[in-house]
Structure formats: structure tokens, C-alpha cells
Design a protein around this motif. Structure first.
Motif, PDB file in Angstrom:
ATOM      1  N   GLU A 187       0.833  -1.205   0.000  1.00 30.91           N
ATOM      2  CA  GLU A 187       0.000   0.000   0.000  1.00 30.91           C
ATOM      3  C   GLU A 187       0.871   1.259   0.000  1.00 30.91           C
ATOM      4  OE1 GLU A 187      -3.785   1.939   2.453  1.00 30.91           O
ATOM      5  OE2 GLU A 187      -3.053  -0.079   2.912  1.00 30.91           O
ATOM      6  N   LEU A 188       1.948   1.223   0.777  1.00 34.11           N
ATOM      7  CA  LEU A 188       2.865   2.366   0.793  1.00 34.11           C
ATOM      8  C   LEU A 188       3.506   2.561  -0.566  1.00 34.11           C
ATOM      9  CD1 LEU A 188       4.371   4.573   2.342  1.00 34.11           C
ATOM     10  CD2 LEU A 188       6.062   2.844   3.006  1.00 34.11           C
ATOM     11  N   ARG A 189       3.876   1.467  -1.220  1.00 33.17           N
ATOM     12  CA  ARG A 189       4.486   1.577  -2.550  1.00 33.17           C
ATOM     13  C   ARG A 189       3.507   2.151  -3.571  1.00 33.17           C
ATOM     14  NH1 ARG A 189       2.920  -1.598  -6.817  1.00 33.17           N
ATOM     15  NH2 ARG A 189       3.311  -3.538  -5.688  1.00 33.17           N
ATOM     16  N   VAL A 190       2.252   1.750  -3.511  1.00 33.42           N
ATOM     17  CA  VAL A 190       1.259   2.280  -4.442  1.00 33.42           C
ATOM     18  C   VAL A 190       1.081   3.782  -4.244  1.00 33.42           C
ATOM     19  CG1 VAL A 190      -1.187   2.237  -5.060  1.00 33.42           C
ATOM     20  CG2 VAL A 190       0.049   0.090  -4.729  1.00 33.42           C
ATOM     21  N   ILE A 191       1.009   4.218  -2.986  1.00 38.22           N
ATOM     22  CA  ILE A 191       0.805   5.642  -2.704  1.00 38.22           C
ATOM     23  C   ILE A 191       2.050   6.450  -3.057  1.00 38.22           C
ATOM     24  CG2 ILE A 191       0.416   7.317  -0.859  1.00 38.22           C
ATOM     25  CD1 ILE A 191      -1.327   5.189   0.518  1.00 38.22           C
ATOM     26  N   ALA A 192       3.207   6.025  -2.514  1.00 42.36           N
ATOM     27  CA  ALA A 192       4.448   6.762  -2.795  1.00 42.36           C
ATOM     28  C   ALA A 192       4.822   6.666  -4.270  1.00 42.36           C
ATOM     29  CB  ALA A 192       5.582   6.220  -1.920  1.00 42.36           C
ATOM     30  N   GLY A 193       4.539   5.521  -4.894  1.00 43.59           N
ATOM     31  CA  GLY A 193       4.845   5.369  -6.307  1.00 43.59           C
ATOM     32  C   GLY A 193       4.023   6.301  -7.179  1.00 43.59           C
ATOM     33  N   THR A 194       2.755   6.506  -6.813  1.00 49.44           N
ATOM     34  CA  THR A 194       1.933   7.459  -7.556  1.00 49.44           C
ATOM     35  C   THR A 194       2.497   8.864  -7.434  1.00 49.44           C
ATOM     36  OG1 THR A 194      -0.050   6.095  -7.219  1.00 49.44           O
ATOM     37  CG2 THR A 194      -0.382   8.419  -7.772  1.00 49.44           C
ATOM     38  N   ALA A 195       2.936   9.227  -6.229  1.00 49.97           N
ATOM     39  CA  ALA A 195       3.552  10.543  -6.039  1.00 49.97           C
ATOM     40  C   ALA A 195       4.828  10.668  -6.864  1.00 49.97           C
ATOM     41  CB  ALA A 195       3.849  10.756  -4.555  1.00 49.97           C
ATOM     42  N   ALA A 196       5.643   9.615  -6.871  1.00 50.84           N
ATOM     43  CA  ALA A 196       6.878   9.642  -7.660  1.00 50.84           C
ATOM     44  C   ALA A 196       6.577   9.712  -9.152  1.00 50.84           C
ATOM     45  CB  ALA A 196       7.714   8.406  -7.344  1.00 50.84           C
ATOM     46  N   LEU A 197       5.497   9.061  -9.591  1.00 49.70           N
ATOM     47  CA  LEU A 197       5.076   9.132 -10.985  1.00 49.70           C
ATOM     48  C   LEU A 197       4.767  10.573 -11.379  1.00 49.70           C
ATOM     49  CD1 LEU A 197       3.846   8.126 -13.688  1.00 49.70           C
ATOM     50  CD2 LEU A 197       1.791   7.516 -12.411  1.00 49.70           C
ATOM     51  N   LEU A 198       4.021  11.283 -10.532  1.00 49.67           N
ATOM     52  CA  LEU A 198       3.708  12.689 -10.831  1.00 49.67           C
ATOM     53  C   LEU A 198       4.970  13.538 -10.837  1.00 49.67           C
ATOM     54  CD1 LEU A 198       0.444  13.275  -8.753  1.00 49.67           C
ATOM     55  CD2 LEU A 198       0.679  12.552 -11.119  1.00 49.67           C
ATOM     56  N   ALA A 199       5.890  13.272  -9.901  1.00 46.36           N
ATOM     57  CA  ALA A 199       7.125  14.061  -9.835  1.00 46.36           C
ATOM     58  C   ALA A 199       7.973  13.864 -11.090  1.00 46.36           C
ATOM     59  CB  ALA A 199       7.916  13.674  -8.585  1.00 46.36           C
ATOM     60  N   ALA A 200       8.152  12.614 -11.508  1.00 45.20           N
ATOM     61  CA  ALA A 200       8.960  12.348 -12.694  1.00 45.20           C
ATOM     62  C   ALA A 200       8.303  12.919 -13.953  1.00 45.20           C
ATOM     63  CB  ALA A 200       9.185  10.842 -12.840  1.00 45.20           C
ATOM     64  N   ALA A 201       6.971  12.851 -14.013  1.00 41.74           N
ATOM     65  CA  ALA A 201       6.269  13.426 -15.166  1.00 41.74           C
ATOM     66  C   ALA A 201       6.452  14.939 -15.208  1.00 41.74           C
ATOM     67  CB  ALA A 201       4.786  13.067 -15.098  1.00 41.74           C
ATOM     68  N   ALA A 202       6.461  15.590 -14.039  1.00 41.27           N
ATOM     69  CA  ALA A 202       6.682  17.034 -13.998  1.00 41.27           C
ATOM     70  C   ALA A 202       8.077  17.391 -14.502  1.00 41.27           C
ATOM     71  CB  ALA A 202       6.486  17.544 -12.565  1.00 41.27           C
ATOM     72  N   VAL A 203       9.076  16.585 -14.118  1.00 40.02           N
ATOM     73  CA  VAL A 203      10.446  16.832 -14.578  1.00 40.02           C
ATOM     74  C   VAL A 203      10.553  16.591 -16.086  1.00 40.02           C
ATOM     75  CG1 VAL A 203      12.852  16.090 -14.374  1.00 40.02           C
ATOM     76  CG2 VAL A 203      11.436  16.324 -12.321  1.00 40.02           C
ATOM     77  N   LEU A 204       9.878  15.544 -16.576  1.00 41.69           N
ATOM     78  CA  LEU A 204       9.865  15.305 -18.017  1.00 41.69           C
ATOM     79  C   LEU A 204       9.243  16.488 -18.757  1.00 41.69           C
ATOM     80  CD1 LEU A 204      10.190  13.498 -20.529  1.00 41.69           C
ATOM     81  CD2 LEU A 204       7.988  12.448 -19.942  1.00 41.69           C
ATOM     82  N   ALA A 205       8.137  17.015 -18.228  1.00 41.42           N
ATOM     83  CA  ALA A 205       7.494  18.175 -18.858  1.00 41.42           C
ATOM     84  C   ALA A 205       8.407  19.394 -18.826  1.00 41.42           C
ATOM     85  CB  ALA A 205       6.180  18.471 -18.145  1.00 41.42           C
ATOM     86  N   LEU A 206       9.128  19.564 -17.722  1.00 45.45           N
ATOM     87  CA  LEU A 206      10.087  20.673 -17.629  1.00 45.45           C
ATOM     88  C   LEU A 206      11.162  20.554 -18.703  1.00 45.45           C
ATOM     89  CD1 LEU A 206      11.255  23.096 -15.868  1.00 45.45           C
ATOM     90  CD2 LEU A 206      12.680  21.330 -14.804  1.00 45.45           C
ATOM     91  N   GLY A 207      11.729  19.351 -18.856  1.00 42.00           N
ATOM     92  CA  GLY A 207      12.774  19.145 -19.851  1.00 42.00           C
ATOM     93  C   GLY A 207      12.283  19.388 -21.264  1.00 42.00           C
TER      94      GLY A 207
END
Length: 533
Positions: free
Chosen positions: A411-431
Motif C-alpha cells: 500500500e505504501l508503494r502504491v501511494i508513494a509510487g503514484t507521487a513519484a510518478l507525478l514528480a517524474a512526469a513534472a520533470v519530463l514536462a520541464l525538460g
């Protein structure tokens, strides 16, 4: 004054300025973010979309179910195994109590089966009417030591199977391969299972003299007296079709496996004396009354159906914890927009010249922006995903759905992983924003490489094979981090993206997105250094 200050200043500039300079960049970029109302609102919108759409989906779901006499009924919950996972625990068990250490050795001379390709028998005909000869790939029969007869209790077993040779399995999720090939009178298999305290050791032999170890299983807290003996099981016959538009699975009906044992040898203390046979939930509906056992001349014939394995989510009133994250897709779009505009807005307004003039090291400027936008997106996603998953489960249970259990770490991985997914997508959009310099073009490009492959894969638009390749190669692979129920090689299932299964492991899929983000950010740094602001 040329004393202390004159000699210390260059040292601070050469050693401390690197860290201080980057810290100042971080503060400057954070100040930019929090003072631009649109960006803050965009992140709040991402959080609200993630939570509200997830809760609306949970609140809008429902099912109808009526029992005898029109009475309301509740969906049956599968038993829970020692690891907290939902399991299937149905088989025919020929058993005696085993007190303390000991073991059992048998020879299996055949494994045959029946299956129904067209569902249950027609009304008015025998329960085996219309069934054909043939064993299922994971039909199984062998010897087992079980904590108790309670469904979901700990166990270890050594078995022969329909198409996967000899196996040792324990506690539903663990599976170890042994000698391949089918069993027959001309090619029998000897099986042995030995208990020593909480440790069960499995072995197999082709001739009863030369033994090969299969492995050991540690069943913590095993009681002094356990149930042990022979078993047979056979999962339902299923047909999985793969076609354009995704895969679909249809159940063909019940099956029956029959195994013949001889040379049954017991070691240790077996106080029961006589063998007891009972159906441990293999066919609760009584479709296969032929399940049972016969003992003659020192040999046993055991027939059974069902399975001893992890349970998979299926159709009907069932839910998974990631179902509450259906709104994360909309939140992702909002994060992508903010991530792209975090750099493109400076180009549009001409502020990028001021930024680069204040900090000529352009790579560090982009790195500071990536840290800020990634951190903000992560915190936003963590809070939103935590609320969505927690409240989504409560709503689902309140509406009568069975929520498949998972461990706290999952459950922690699903929650934290979703947050990490949004963070990495934001960095991809920045690049990509730094490369293209235009908000609309950057947002469109990121949506094309993340959102579009995801929609094509999970909406059954493409064949399952093509969908899996999309989820291996594109940034959409990161959605695997939300998968809570793993694929089990010893369980037949429709493991397709349309059913919520991804071809890569959770963190491996997330690593694909990180690779794309790093590539975009690296290209942005190169172009930022070469081009005029």
C-alpha cells in the motif's frame, strides 16, 4: 583592510559558493513557484482531481445481488493466507494428524483429468455430462503438510502437475520447479516431504533410490500436531482469447483431477491410524460429486478439484486499492501543464534572460527548477494519493465490495509510487518545455508520450501484445507502480493491461519514466547552453 577578510573570502567563494549558490538557486526557483498563483492553483487542482474523481468513482460503483427468496446477499470473501494475501484453498484432502517431526513418501503413477469446455452440466443430466478427458496445466496432486484444515492456513506441498512437472509449493505464493515431464505408469514420480520443527523439506526421485532436493519452506508458528497426507486439485478450465481490441477471458467450467498413489510410507508419529478424506472447498456447489478417494491394496486413488494458490481479482463486487486512484490520471495532466509552464512561461515573458544573467551556469538553473517542480509534485501526489486510497477503500467496503488485501508495504508503494510518478512526469514536462520553449507544444508532446500510450493500452484499443510493448518502452510504463496484485506464474489468469497488469515490475516501469525524464533534461541542458536565451 587586507587582514582576515581578504584571505578568507576567496576560500568561501571557492569551496562554499557551490553549495550556497545552488541553495540560492533553489530558494529563487521556489520563490518563483509559490508567487505565481496559476502554478499553485494548478498543483492544488491536481490534488483535488486525484482525490475527487477517485471518490466519485468509488461512490458511483455498485452491484446487485439477490439470494434465495429475493433476500440480499453479500459477496463471499476469499480466505486470507499467511502473508495477508487473498487465496484459493480448495482441494480433496486424504489426511491423518502428524505429531511432531516426521514425513511422508509416496509414488505417483498417474495423473488424469476431466474438464468442461462449455460450463456446468445441462439441467437433468449427470454432473460429468459433456466433460472431456484432459488435465489442466496446473492440475496438481501429491503430498501436503498443512497447519490445519482451516482455509488459508500455512502449508507446504510436493506435487506432480498436468504440464509443469514436479513442483514444491508453500504458503500459496511460493513455487519451485523440479523435474519436468508428465507422470505415467512407465515414468512415475516419487515424492517426499519431511518436517523438522517449522522447516519442511521436499524431495523427488525417479526410482525411489536417488533423491533430488526441491527446497525447504519455513512455516513460522507451526503447531506440534499438523494435518498431512495426499491431495488432488484442479482449477477451473478457462479460455483466454487475444484479439484486436484486447484480450478476454471466459471460464469453461469445473474440472476434476485424479491421481494414483502407491508405496505410501510414513515416518514419525501418526496417531490417527485411519485415513480421513474430505473436500476442502474444492467444489462448494457440489458440481463434481466424483471427488473423493479409494484405498485398495496399499494404494490410493484420489480425485479432486479446486486449487491451492493466490486468488486473483475477477469480475463482480471486488475492488483493488489502486481503484481509488482513477483520478490520478487527471491529476497527472494538471501536473504536466504546470511542469511545462514552469520553464516556458519564462521564455514567453522574456524573464529567462534575467534568470540566466543572475546565474550563468545554465545547467544548474535547470537542475534547480527540476528539484523544485519535482518536489512540489511529489508532495502534492503523496497527499492526494494517500487520501484517495484510504477513503476509496472505506467507500468500497461500505458499499459491500470485497477489497483485495495487500501488505502495508504494498500500500505504501502504491501511494508513494503514484507521487513519484507525478514528480517524474513534472520533470519530463520541464525538460521538454526547455527544449520546445512553447507551452502548448510541450504539454502536447508530454501527453502524447505518457497519456496516449496509457489510454491505448488499458482501454483495449490495441491487441494485448502491442499494448504490453507500449507499456515497456514509453513513459506510460511508470503506471506499473500502481499495480497491487502481482502476476503469479503458477496461476492462470488474464494478465493484460486491460485487466490492470503491467509487463514490467512496479519500480522497473517507473525507471523507464525516469530514463525518459533524464534524457529530456539532458537534451535541454545541451540546448540551453548552445542557444541564446
Amino acid at each position: 583592510m587586507t587582514t582576515g577578510t581578504g584571505t578568507i573570502a576567496p576560500d568561501r567563494a571557492g569551496v562554499g559558493a557551490g553549495r550556497d549558490g545552488f541553495a540560492r538557486l533553489l530558494r529563487a526557483e521556489w520563490t518563483k513557484f509559490r508567487t505565481v498563483r496559476g502554478w499553485v492553483i494548478g498543483m492544488l487542482a491536481a490534488a483535488l482531481l486525484t482525490v475527487l474523481l477517485g471518490l466519485l468513482s468509488a461512490a458511483g460503483s455498485g452491484f446487485s445481488c439477490s439470494g434465495p427468496g429475493g433476500q440480499a446477499c453479500k459477496p463471499s470473501a476469499p480466505p486470507v493466507g499467511p502473508g495477508g494475501e487473498a487465496v484459493t484453498d480448495g482441494f480433496y484432502f486424504v489426511r491423518q494428524p502428524l505429531a511432531g517431526d516426521g514425513g511422508i513418501t509416496v509414488r505417483v503413477t498417474s495423473l488424469t483429468g476431466l474438464y468442461s469446455p462449455n460450463g456446468a452440466a445441462p439441467a437433468g443430466q449427470g454432473p460429468l455430462a459433456g466433460m472431456r478427458s484432459g488435465t489442466q496445466p496446473w492440475s496438481k496432486a501429491g503430498i501436503i503438510v498443512k497447519e490445519s484444515t482451516r482455509q488459508g492456513s500455512a502449508y507446504a506441498a510436493v506435487m506432480v502437475t498436468g504440464s509443469h512437472g514436479v513442483r514444491m509449493q508453500d504458503d500459496y505464493t511460493h513455487d519451485t520447479a523440479g523435474r519436468p515431464g508428465a507422470v505415467s505408469a512407465a515414468s512415475p514420480r516419487w515424492l517426499r516431504l519431511t518436517r523438522s520443527g517449522d522447516t519442511l523439506t521436499g524431495a523427488e526421485s525417479a526410482d525411489g533410490s536417488h533423491w533430488t532436493s526441491l527446497g525447504t519452506a519455513h512455516l513460522a508458528g507451526l503447531p506440534a500436531t499438523v494435518q498431512a497426507g495426499l491431495f488432488a486439485a484442479s482449477p477451473d478450465y478457462t479460455v483466454t482469447t487475444q484479439n484486436f481490441g484486447g484480450g478476454s477471458t471466459g471460464s469453461g467450467g469445473p474440472t476434476l483431477a485424479t491421481a494414483r498413489f502407491d508405496h505410501v510410507s510414513l515416518q514419525g508419529t501418526w496417531p490417527g491410524g485411519a485415513w480421513t478424506g474430505d473436500d476442502r472447498g474444492g467444489q462448494a456447489d457440489g458440481n463434481l460429486p466424483s471427488a473423493g478417494f479409494r484405498q485398495a491394496g496399499g494404494g490410493f486413488t484420489v480425485s479432486g478439484s479446486g486449487d491451492i494458490a493466490p486468488a486473483l481479482p475477477g469480475e463482480g463486487p471486488q475492488s483493488k486499492i489502486e481503484d481509488g486512484l482513477v483520478g490520478a490520471f487527471a491529476g497527472l495532466i494538471a501536473v504536466i501543464v504546470v511542469g511545462a509552464m514552469f520553464i516556458t512561461a519564462e521564455y514567453r515573458r522574456g524573464l529567462i534572460r534575467t534568470t540566466l544573467a543572475a546565474s550563468p551556469r545554465r545547467g544548474r538553473v535547470l537542475a534547480a527548477k527540476a528539484v523544485v517542480i519535482g518536489s512540489v509534485a511529489f508532495v502534492t501526489g503523496l497527499a492526494a494519493a494517500g487520501v484517495a486510497v484510504t477513503l476509496g477503500q472505506r467507500i468500497a467496503r461500505g458499499k459491500g465490495f470485497y477489497v483485495f488485501p495487500v501488505t502495508s508495504l504494498t500500500e505504501l508503494r502504491v501511494i508513494a509510487g503514484t507521487a513519484a510518478l507525478l514528480a517524474a512526469a513534472a520533470v519530463l514536462a520541464l525538460g521538454i518545455g526547455a527544449v520546445l520553449r512553447r507551452s502548448a507544444a510541450a504539454v502536447t508532446a508530454v501527453i502524447v508520450v505518457i497519456a496516449l500510450p496509457y489510454v491505448l493500452a488499458v482501454a483495449s484499443v490495441l491487441p494485448a501484445g502491442a499494448a504490453e510493448w507500449l507499456l515497456r518502452l514509453t513513459p506510460a510504463a511508470a503506471f506499473a507502480v500502481q499495480q497491487s496484485t502481482p502476476q503469479y506464474p503458477q496461476v492462470i489468469g488474464n494478465y493484460t493491461p486491460a485487466k490492470g497488469y503491467y509487463p514490467l515490475a512496479p519500480w522497473a516501469g517507473f525507471a523507464v519514466l525516469c530514463g525518459w525524464a533524464a534524457l529530456a533534461l539532458g537534451l535541454a541542458v545541451v540546448l540551453l547552453r548552445r542557444r541564446d536565451a
